[in-house]
Design a protein around this motif. Structure first.
Motif, mmCIF file in Angstrom:
data_model
loop_
_atom_site.group_PDB
_atom_site.id
_atom_site.type_symbol
_atom_site.label_atom_id
_atom_site.label_comp_id
_atom_site.label_asym_id
_atom_site.label_seq_id
_atom_site.Cartn_x
_atom_site.Cartn_y
_atom_site.Cartn_z
ATOM 1 N N ILE A 254 0.867 -1.185 0.000
ATOM 2 C CA ILE A 254 0.000 0.000 0.000
ATOM 3 C C ILE A 254 0.903 1.233 0.000
ATOM 4 N N PRO A 255 0.791 2.070 -1.030
ATOM 5 C CA PRO A 255 1.679 3.239 -1.082
ATOM 6 C C PRO A 255 1.206 4.357 -0.152
ATOM 7 N N ILE A 256 2.092 5.294 0.100
ATOM 8 C CA ILE A 256 1.705 6.541 0.774
ATOM 9 C C ILE A 256 0.710 7.253 -0.139
ATOM 10 N N ASP A 257 -0.384 7.703 0.416
ATOM 11 C CA ASP A 257 -1.340 8.483 -0.369
ATOM 12 C C ASP A 257 -2.024 9.462 0.588
ATOM 13 N N THR A 258 -1.799 10.733 0.372
ATOM 14 C CA THR A 258 -2.327 11.740 1.296
ATOM 15 C C THR A 258 -3.861 11.762 1.300
ATOM 16 N N LEU A 259 -4.457 11.154 0.278
ATOM 17 C CA LEU A 259 -5.926 11.154 0.221
ATOM 18 C C LEU A 259 -6.555 10.324 1.342
ATOM 19 N N PHE A 260 -5.777 9.425 1.973
ATOM 20 C CA PHE A 260 -6.342 8.662 3.089
ATOM 21 C C PHE A 260 -6.727 9.590 4.250
ATOM 22 N N ARG A 261 -5.843 10.573 4.524
ATOM 23 C CA ARG A 261 -6.163 11.524 5.596
ATOM 24 C C ARG A 261 -7.420 12.319 5.236
ATOM 25 N N GLU A 262 -7.486 12.718 3.984
ATOM 26 C CA GLU A 262 -8.630 13.479 3.495
ATOM 27 C C GLU A 262 -9.910 12.640 3.644
ATOM 28 N N SER A 263 -9.790 11.350 3.324
ATOM 29 C CA SER A 263 -10.966 10.486 3.372
ATOM 30 C C SER A 263 -11.458 10.326 4.819
ATOM 31 N N SER A 264 -10.524 10.220 5.782
ATOM 32 C CA SER A 264 -11.008 10.106 7.169
ATOM 33 C C SER A 264 -11.573 11.442 7.642
ATOM 34 N N ALA A 265 -10.992 12.560 7.169
ATOM 35 C CA ALA A 265 -11.541 13.875 7.543
ATOM 36 C C ALA A 265 -12.959 14.030 6.989
ATOM 37 N N GLN A 266 -13.170 13.488 5.802
ATOM 38 C CA GLN A 266 -14.510 13.581 5.191
ATOM 39 C C GLN A 266 -15.435 12.459 5.650
ATOM 40 N N ARG A 267 -14.925 11.585 6.486
ATOM 41 C CA ARG A 267 -15.696 10.463 7.041
ATOM 42 C C ARG A 267 -16.308 9.597 5.932
ATOM 43 N N THR A 268 -15.498 9.383 4.914
ATOM 44 C CA THR A 268 -15.941 8.587 3.763
ATOM 45 C C THR A 268 -14.792 7.697 3.310
ATOM 46 N N PRO A 269 -14.989 6.375 3.299
ATOM 47 C CA PRO A 269 -13.914 5.496 2.825
ATOM 48 C C PRO A 269 -13.431 5.914 1.434
ATOM 49 N N LEU A 270 -12.123 5.779 1.204
ATOM 50 C CA LEU A 270 -11.534 6.274 -0.041
ATOM 51 C C LEU A 270 -12.180 5.709 -1.315
ATOM 52 N N PRO A 271 -12.558 4.414 -1.362
ATOM 53 C CA PRO A 271 -13.179 3.915 -2.596
ATOM 54 C C PRO A 271 -14.472 4.648 -2.960
ATOM 55 N N LEU A 272 -15.117 5.256 -1.969
ATOM 56 C CA LEU A 272 -16.356 5.989 -2.246
ATOM 57 C C LEU A 272 -16.058 7.442 -2.592
ATOM 58 N N MET A 273 -14.871 7.909 -2.189
ATOM 59 C CA MET A 273 -14.521 9.314 -2.396
ATOM 60 C C MET A 273 -13.693 9.482 -3.673
ATOM 61 N N ALA A 274 -12.709 8.604 -3.842
ATOM 62 C CA ALA A 274 -11.802 8.708 -4.993
ATOM 63 C C ALA A 274 -11.356 7.302 -5.380
ATOM 64 N N PRO A 275 -12.240 6.542 -6.047
ATOM 65 C CA PRO A 275 -11.921 5.137 -6.318
ATOM 66 C C PRO A 275 -10.676 4.933 -7.173
ATOM 67 N N SER A 276 -10.334 5.935 -7.998
ATOM 68 C CA SER A 276 -9.158 5.699 -8.851
ATOM 69 C C SER A 276 -7.859 6.153 -8.203
ATOM 70 N N ALA A 277 -7.931 6.696 -6.983
ATOM 71 C CA ALA A 277 -6.694 7.102 -6.278
ATOM 72 C C ALA A 277 -5.795 5.878 -6.128
ATOM 73 N N ARG A 278 -4.473 6.097 -6.175
ATOM 74 C CA ARG A 278 -3.596 4.906 -6.166
ATOM 75 C C ARG A 278 -3.708 4.136 -4.863
ATOM 76 N N GLY A 279 -3.968 4.855 -3.742
ATOM 77 C CA GLY A 279 -4.142 4.161 -2.457
ATOM 78 C C GLY A 279 -5.370 3.261 -2.497
ATOM 79 N N ALA A 280 -6.447 3.763 -3.057
ATOM 80 C CA ALA A 280 -7.684 2.969 -3.151
ATOM 81 C C ALA A 280 -7.458 1.765 -4.054
ATOM 82 N N GLN A 281 -6.803 1.991 -5.176
ATOM 83 C CA GLN A 281 -6.549 0.899 -6.131
ATOM 84 C C GLN A 281 -5.682 -0.196 -5.519
ATOM 85 N N SER A 282 -4.713 0.203 -4.690
ATOM 86 C CA SER A 282 -3.837 -0.817 -4.088
ATOM 87 C C SER A 282 -4.652 -1.692 -3.127
ATOM 88 N N TYR A 283 -5.632 -1.101 -2.453
ATOM 89 C CA TYR A 283 -6.474 -1.914 -1.554
ATOM 90 C C TYR A 283 -7.417 -2.814 -2.361
#
Ligand SMILES: Nc1ncnc2c1ncn2[C@@H]1O[C@H](COP(=O)(O)OP(=O)(O)OP(=O)(O)O)[C@@H](O)[C@H]1O
Ligand SMILES: [Mg+2]
Length: 307
Positions: A216-245
């Motif tokens: 799982i790579p470093i991806d700053t969008l994970f912090r953003e996703s927890s701040a927005q209280r929305t799992p990353l696949p629902l917020m930015a499914p094509s983000a590299r962090g989401a894709q790695s999961y």
């Protein structure tokens, strides 16, 4: 029903992020998923948009009950705003659970027994653990078909990994019938740093059959996703962090099809075929066993490589 505990004795390695992100993908695949927040800090509970005070019942009520019934279990679950994704919230009172349960017989099996009551309700249960070896973690480990050990790719985290592996050894000695199947998930990998690369090499050399082949790579969008209280696949499914999961999810399902084929629902097995509808059609004609076998034959070469 599969049960995946996400555990490490080291804090801040990506446990909660792993649960939230895998749960997000499972929800996107229209599966029935339950997440259980066993950490008194309740990070996962707030990640999914709940406050501790927002639910009438929480995990503490389950542990405190003299007898756990299916009715009580279902009372303790709340529906998230993402359809199909349910949560058993944590509460600060869970921090006292070791004291509350001391002296009671079979305290390590409470969650395992409770989950058997709702086997028909979910495809996957994901359990987020606190970074402390106590009754909450032991219950999560004992209830799971597979344990994920997120390990940050840096040297201090490797110590946490050794501690976790030692815990599995101790628990296996205590209960020779128990089978602690685990997979190490390298997290927060930064390919530009030597520390990340060295740690990953170290993990692969020392635990060759246990480390997931991806990372799982470093991806700053994970912090953003927890701040927005929305799992990353629902917020930015094509983000590299989401894709790695997503790649991790597919490998986990492939692994479970080999190890626990009867516990993999046909809908979950269909995650491995790109077309979910095709899985449904296969099911109509052949039944769950056939689907499991046929999907297994499709993925065997890749998963053997992983092992
Ligand atoms: N792959 C990643 N890339 C960048 N940041 C990440 C990644 N994974 C997790 N994080 C961030 O790192 C922090 C710790 O992650 P997380 O809360 O998931 O760890 P944890 O193991 O659950 O921690 P704790 O032991 O405190 O419960 C969070 O701010 C999270 O957003
Ligand atoms: Mg956490």
């Amino acid at each position: 029903m599969l049960v995946w505990a996400v555990a490490s004795q080291k804090g801040g390695v990506g446990k909660t992020t792993t649960v939230a992100t895998l749960a997000g993908w499972l929800q996107q695949e229209h599966l029935r998923v339950l997440v259980i927040d066993t950490d008194p800090h309740a990070s996962l509970t707030s990640y999914l948009g709940f406050d501790e005070s927002g639910a009438d019942y929480n995990l503490f009520d389950l542990y405190a009950a003299e007898t756990i019934t299916r009715e009580l279990f279902l009372k303790c679950t709340v529906k998230s705003r993402h359809q199909g994704l349910d949560l058993i919230p944590a509460a600060m009172t869970l921090a006292t659970i070791d004291r509350q349960l001391s002296g009671r017989q079979g305290v390590g099996r409470i969650l395992d027994q409770a989950l058997h009551l709702v086997e028909d309700c979910y495809d996957v249960v994901l359990i987020d653990c606190p970074p402390v070896l106590g009754a909450l973690m032991v219950n999560a480990l004992a209830a799971s078909t597979l344990i994920l050990v997120p390990t940050q790719t840096e040297f201090l985290a490797l110590k946490g990994l050794q501690g976790m592996v030692r815990t599995f050894e101790i628990m296996s000695q205590a209960d020779p019938n128990a089978d602690f199947d685990y997979i190490i998930v390298p997290t927060m990998f930064d390919k530009r740093t030597r520390a990340s690369n060295h740690s990953l090499t170290y993990m692969r050399e020392h635990y060759p059959s246990k480390v997931w082949s991806g990372c799982i790579p470093i991806d700053t969008l994970f912090r953003e996703s927890s701040a927005q209280r929305t799992p990353l696949p629902l917020m930015a499914p094509s983000a590299r962090g989401a894709q790695s999961y997503y790649a991790l999810l597919r490998d986990l399902v492939a692994h479970e099809l080999k190890v626990h084929p009867r516990q993999v629902s046909p809908a979950l097995a269909a995650v491995l075929t790109d077309d979910l509808a095709a899985g449904g059609e296969m099911l109509q004609h052949h039944g769950p066993e056939m689907v499991a076998q046929s999907v297994q034959s499709m993925i065997t070469p890749a998963s053997e490589e992983q092992n």
